[in-house]
Design a protein around this motif. Structure first.
Motif, PDB file in Angstrom:
ATOM      1  N   LEU A   1      12.250   4.491   0.418  1.00  0.00           N
ATOM      2  CA  LEU A   1      12.059   3.717   1.645  1.00  0.00           C
ATOM      3  C   LEU A   1      10.991   4.367   2.524  1.00  0.00           C
ATOM      4  O   LEU A   1      10.086   3.691   3.032  1.00  0.00           O
ATOM      5  CB  LEU A   1      13.374   3.605   2.404  1.00  0.00           C
ATOM      6  N   VAL A   2      11.100   5.673   2.705  1.00  0.00           N
ATOM      7  CA  VAL A   2      10.120   6.401   3.514  1.00  0.00           C
ATOM      8  C   VAL A   2       8.719   6.228   2.922  1.00  0.00           C
ATOM      9  O   VAL A   2       7.743   5.981   3.645  1.00  0.00           O
ATOM     10  CB  VAL A   2      10.500   7.890   3.608  1.00  0.00           C
ATOM     11  N   MET A   3       8.605   6.345   1.596  1.00  0.00           N
ATOM     12  CA  MET A   3       7.313   6.185   0.941  1.00  0.00           C
ATOM     13  C   MET A   3       6.738   4.800   1.175  1.00  0.00           C
ATOM     14  O   MET A   3       5.535   4.642   1.413  1.00  0.00           O
ATOM     15  CB  MET A   3       7.455   6.446  -0.567  1.00  0.00           C
TER      16      MET A   3
ATOM     17  N   HIS B   1       3.231   4.150   2.892  1.00  0.00           N
ATOM     18  CA  HIS B   1       2.148   3.469   2.181  1.00  0.00           C
ATOM     19  C   HIS B   1       1.644   2.254   2.958  1.00  0.00           C
ATOM     20  O   HIS B   1       0.439   1.980   2.979  1.00  0.00           O
ATOM     21  CB  HIS B   1       2.626   3.039   0.793  1.00  0.00           C
ATOM     22  N   HIS B   2       2.557   1.538   3.598  1.00  0.00           N
ATOM     23  CA  HIS B   2       2.151   0.359   4.372  1.00  0.00           C
ATOM     24  C   HIS B   2       1.206   0.754   5.498  1.00  0.00           C
ATOM     25  O   HIS B   2       0.119   0.162   5.660  1.00  0.00           O
ATOM     26  CB  HIS B   2       3.387  -0.343   4.941  1.00  0.00           C
ATOM     27  N   TYR B   3       1.595   1.749   6.286  1.00  0.00           N
ATOM     28  CA  TYR B   3       0.807   2.102   7.457  1.00  0.00           C
ATOM     29  C   TYR B   3      -0.393   2.980   7.143  1.00  0.00           C
ATOM     30  O   TYR B   3      -1.216   3.252   8.026  1.00  0.00           O
ATOM     31  CB  TYR B   3       1.690   2.761   8.515  1.00  0.00           C
ATOM     32  N   ALA B   4      -0.540   3.420   5.900  1.00  0.00           N
ATOM     33  CA  ALA B   4      -1.745   4.159   5.521  1.00  0.00           C
ATOM     34  C   ALA B   4      -2.981   3.277   5.637  1.00  0.00           C
ATOM     35  O   ALA B   4      -4.080   3.758   5.927  1.00  0.00           O
ATOM     36  CB  ALA B   4      -1.613   4.696   4.098  1.00  0.00           C
ATOM     37  N   PHE B   5      -2.800   1.964   5.392  1.00  0.00           N
ATOM     38  CA  PHE B   5      -3.920   1.029   5.471  1.00  0.00           C
ATOM     39  C   PHE B   5      -3.753  -0.014   6.575  1.00  0.00           C
ATOM     40  O   PHE B   5      -4.738  -0.467   7.152  1.00  0.00           O
ATOM     41  CB  PHE B   5      -4.105   0.323   4.120  1.00  0.00           C
ATOM     42  N   ALA B   6      -2.538  -0.427   6.853  1.00  0.00           N
ATOM     43  CA  ALA B   6      -2.323  -1.407   7.911  1.00  0.00           C
ATOM     44  C   ALA B   6      -2.605  -0.778   9.270  1.00  0.00           C
ATOM     45  O   ALA B   6      -2.522   0.443   9.427  1.00  0.00           O
ATOM     46  CB  ALA B   6      -0.879  -1.910   7.863  1.00  0.00           C
ATOM     47  N   PRO B   7      -2.952  -1.589  10.268  1.00  0.00           N
ATOM     48  CA  PRO B   7      -3.148  -1.036  11.619  1.00  0.00           C
ATOM     49  C   PRO B   7      -1.891  -0.303  12.073  1.00  0.00           C
ATOM     50  O   PRO B   7      -0.787  -0.836  12.014  1.00  0.00           O
ATOM     51  CB  PRO B   7      -3.411  -2.289  12.470  1.00  0.00           C
ATOM     52  N   THR B   8      -2.069   0.915  12.500  1.00  0.00           N
ATOM     53  CA  THR B   8      -0.930   1.729  12.903  1.00  0.00           C
ATOM     54  C   THR B   8      -0.668   1.557  14.395  1.00  0.00           C
ATOM     55  O   THR B   8      -1.591   1.668  15.194  1.00  0.00           O
ATOM     56  CB  THR B   8      -1.201   3.219  12.623  1.00  0.00           C
ATOM     57  N   PRO B   9       0.567   1.269  14.790  1.00  0.00           N
ATOM     58  CA  PRO B   9       0.878   1.180  16.222  1.00  0.00           C
ATOM     59  C   PRO B   9       0.541   2.484  16.936  1.00  0.00           C
ATOM     60  O   PRO B   9       0.438   3.548  16.315  1.00  0.00           O
ATOM     61  CB  PRO B   9       2.382   0.919  16.228  1.00  0.00           C
ATOM     62  N   ALA B  10       0.359   2.360  18.237  1.00  0.00           N
ATOM     63  CA  ALA B  10      -0.017   3.547  19.013  1.00  0.00           C
ATOM     64  C   ALA B  10       1.018   4.649  18.895  1.00  0.00           C
ATOM     65  O   ALA B  10       0.681   5.830  18.906  1.00  0.00           O
ATOM     66  CB  ALA B  10      -0.214   3.151  20.477  1.00  0.00           C
ATOM     67  N   ASP B  11       2.271   4.271  18.776  1.00  0.00           N
ATOM     68  CA  ASP B  11       3.339   5.269  18.739  1.00  0.00           C
ATOM     69  C   ASP B  11       4.030   5.247  17.374  1.00  0.00           C
ATOM     70  O   ASP B  11       4.962   4.485  17.139  1.00  0.00           O
ATOM     71  CB  ASP B  11       4.350   4.992  19.850  1.00  0.00           C
ATOM     72  N   THR B  12       3.554   6.064  16.456  1.00  0.00           N
ATOM     73  CA  THR B  12       4.209   6.146  15.146  1.00  0.00           C
ATOM     74  C   THR B  12       5.581   6.800  15.262  1.00  0.00           C
ATOM     75  O   THR B  12       6.423   6.624  14.386  1.00  0.00           O
ATOM     76  CB  THR B  12       3.359   6.938  14.146  1.00  0.00           C
ATOM     77  N   GLY B  13       5.791   7.543  16.340  1.00  0.00           N
ATOM     78  CA  GLY B  13       7.092   8.161  16.549  1.00  0.00           C
ATOM     79  C   GLY B  13       8.199   7.133  16.667  1.00  0.00           C
ATOM     80  O   GLY B  13       9.319   7.348  16.184  1.00  0.00           O
ATOM     81  N   GLU B  14       7.897   5.979  17.284  1.00  0.00           N
ATOM     82  CA  GLU B  14       8.903   4.932  17.432  1.00  0.00           C
ATOM     83  C   GLU B  14       9.280   4.351  16.073  1.00  0.00           C
ATOM     84  O   GLU B  14      10.458   4.103  15.789  1.00  0.00           O
ATOM     85  CB  GLU B  14       8.374   3.811  18.336  1.00  0.00           C
TER      86      GLU B  14
ATOM     87  N   SER C   1       1.342  12.107  10.053  1.00  0.00           N
ATOM     88  CA  SER C   1       0.021  12.343   9.470  1.00  0.00           C
ATOM     89  C   SER C   1      -0.859  11.104   9.546  1.00  0.00           C
ATOM     90  O   SER C   1      -2.056  11.169   9.265  1.00  0.00           O
ATOM     91  CB  SER C   1       0.150  12.783   8.014  1.00  0.00           C
ATOM     92  N   LEU C   2      -0.280   9.959   9.927  1.00  0.00           N
ATOM     93  CA  LEU C   2      -1.055   8.723  10.066  1.00  0.00           C
ATOM     94  C   LEU C   2      -1.701   8.615  11.446  1.00  0.00           C
ATOM     95  O   LEU C   2      -2.505   7.718  11.676  1.00  0.00           O
ATOM     96  CB  LEU C   2      -0.154   7.508   9.841  1.00  0.00           C
ATOM     97  N   ASP C   3      -1.354   9.511  12.349  1.00  0.00           N
ATOM     98  CA  ASP C   3      -1.955   9.502  13.679  1.00  0.00           C
ATOM     99  C   ASP C   3      -3.384  10.036  13.612  1.00  0.00           C
ATOM    100  O   ASP C   3      -3.717  10.861  12.773  1.00  0.00           O
ATOM    101  CB  ASP C   3      -1.145  10.360  14.660  1.00  0.00           C
ATOM    102  N   GLY C   4      -4.220   9.564  14.496  1.00  0.00           N
ATOM    103  CA  GLY C   4      -5.574  10.093  14.576  1.00  0.00           C
ATOM    104  C   GLY C   4      -6.531   9.403  13.618  1.00  0.00           C
ATOM    105  O   GLY C   4      -6.220   8.401  12.978  1.00  0.00           O
ATOM    106  N   THR C   5      -7.713   9.976  13.490  1.00  0.00           N
ATOM    107  CA  THR C   5      -8.789   9.352  12.708  1.00  0.00           C
ATOM    108  C   THR C   5      -8.877   9.865  11.285  1.00  0.00           C
ATOM    109  O   THR C   5      -9.557   9.258  10.458  1.00  0.00           O
ATOM    110  CB  THR C   5     -10.142   9.590  13.400  1.00  0.00           C
ATOM    111  N   HIS C   6      -8.253  10.990  10.968  1.00  0.00           N
ATOM    112  CA  HIS C   6      -8.364  11.569   9.630  1.00  0.00           C
ATOM    113  C   HIS C   6      -7.268  10.981   8.749  1.00  0.00           C
ATOM    114  O   HIS C   6      -6.149  11.477   8.699  1.00  0.00           O
ATOM    115  CB  HIS C   6      -8.264  13.106   9.692  1.00  0.00           C
TER     116      HIS C   6
ATOM    117  N   ILE D   1      -3.227   9.139  -1.170  1.00  0.00           N
ATOM    118  CA  ILE D   1      -1.881   9.143  -1.735  1.00  0.00           C
ATOM    119  C   ILE D   1      -1.416   7.714  -2.021  1.00  0.00           C
ATOM    120  O   ILE D   1      -0.866   7.430  -3.089  1.00  0.00           O
ATOM    121  CB  ILE D   1      -0.905   9.849  -0.767  1.00  0.00           C
ATOM    122  N   THR D   2      -1.681   6.806  -1.079  1.00  0.00           N
ATOM    123  CA  THR D   2      -1.248   5.423  -1.258  1.00  0.00           C
ATOM    124  C   THR D   2      -2.019   4.719  -2.358  1.00  0.00           C
ATOM    125  O   THR D   2      -1.439   4.066  -3.234  1.00  0.00           O
ATOM    126  CB  THR D   2      -1.410   4.663   0.065  1.00  0.00           C
ATOM    127  N   ALA D   3      -3.348   4.848  -2.353  1.00  0.00           N
ATOM    128  CA  ALA D   3      -4.178   4.133  -3.307  1.00  0.00           C
ATOM    129  C   ALA D   3      -3.976   4.617  -4.741  1.00  0.00           C
ATOM    130  O   ALA D   3      -4.025   3.825  -5.688  1.00  0.00           O
ATOM    131  CB  ALA D   3      -5.653   4.276  -2.918  1.00  0.00           C
TER     132      ALA D   3
END
Length: 226
Positions: free
Chosen positions: A187-189, A193-206, A121-126, A133-135
């Motif tokens: 751990l998953v949360m 939460h980290h990647y909700a605001f931090a720059p997300t790598p191109a491949d979140t699948g990895e 759900s962190l992929d894309g612009t939305h 959820i994080t904030a």
């Protein structure tokens, strides 16, 4: 033919029941009260996409097409509404995961799907929902600890069910599936939460696969040899 009131009651989330219970109209029409509460929550979710969580109750009443007093009949405060939105997001996400995993044949593969899919759900612009959820997570947790724990538990329950089954089938080794599922959920949360605001790598699948590899080792499993 399915009785409409029974169907609504069966599918009603906990926050909608609480909203209905607070409304004086519940004696006249519980179904109508729940539908109004769901309309309000849906309007709040739309406003989150455009305004963030700083929207006002006046904006909300306009977006939902209701009078302001109707809002307060269902939700004692804006924080009560945000709690409902939070619950809605998490319970809906867990239900989607469970449905998507229905045809996956074994518990270990289902666990991998649940854990590695959380970052999609962190992929894309939305990003409004993940950032909301994080904030709001810990702020709402302090105000509504029981309700927030229940909302977070929906994902932990998915993990526990498959971990317990995998242990029974001797595919994994967990001495306490409930405790291990809780730790894995936290751990998953944290990663989410980290990647909700931090720059997300191109491949979140990895990242999802790395998260799964870590959890698999904790569950007593092993990655297949390459």
């Amino acid at each position: 033919m399915v009785d409409s009131e029974s169907s609504v009651a069966h599918d009603t989330p906990a926050w909608a029941d609480r909203a209905a219970a607070r409304s004086r109209s519940v004696q006249r029409s519980r179904i109508r009260s729940i539908e109004q509460a769901q309309t309000i929550v849906a309007a709040a979710r739309r406003l989150l996409e455009t305004e963030g969580s700083g929207f006002t109750t006046q904006q909300l009443s306009k977006e939902a097409g209701i009078a302001l007093q109707t809002f307060y009949r269902h939700f004692a405060s804006k924080d009560q509404l945000l709690l409902a939105v939070f619950e809605d997001f998490l319970i809906e996400a867990s239900a989607r995961l469970a449905e998507a995993a229905r045809d996956i044949p074994d518990p270990v593969s289902r666990l991998r799907f649940y854990i590695s899919s959380t970052l999609r759900s962190l992929d894309g612009t939305h990003r409004a929902a993940p950032r909301f959820i994080t904030a709001e997570h810990w702020r709402l947790y302090q105000l509504f600890p029981t309700e927030m724990a229940g909302a977070n538990q929906s994902f932990a329950d998915l993990i526990e069910q498959e971990l317990r089954t995998a242990t029974q089938q001797q595919l994994l080794h967990s001495a306490d599936p409930a405790a291990d599922a809780w730790l894995a959920t936290k751990l998953v949360m944290s990663v989410y939460h980290h990647y909700a605001f931090a720059p997300t790598p191109a491949d979140t699948g990895e990242i999802g696969e790395r998260l799964w590899s870590f959890c698999l080792a904790a569950f007593g499993g092993h990655l297949p040899e390459r």
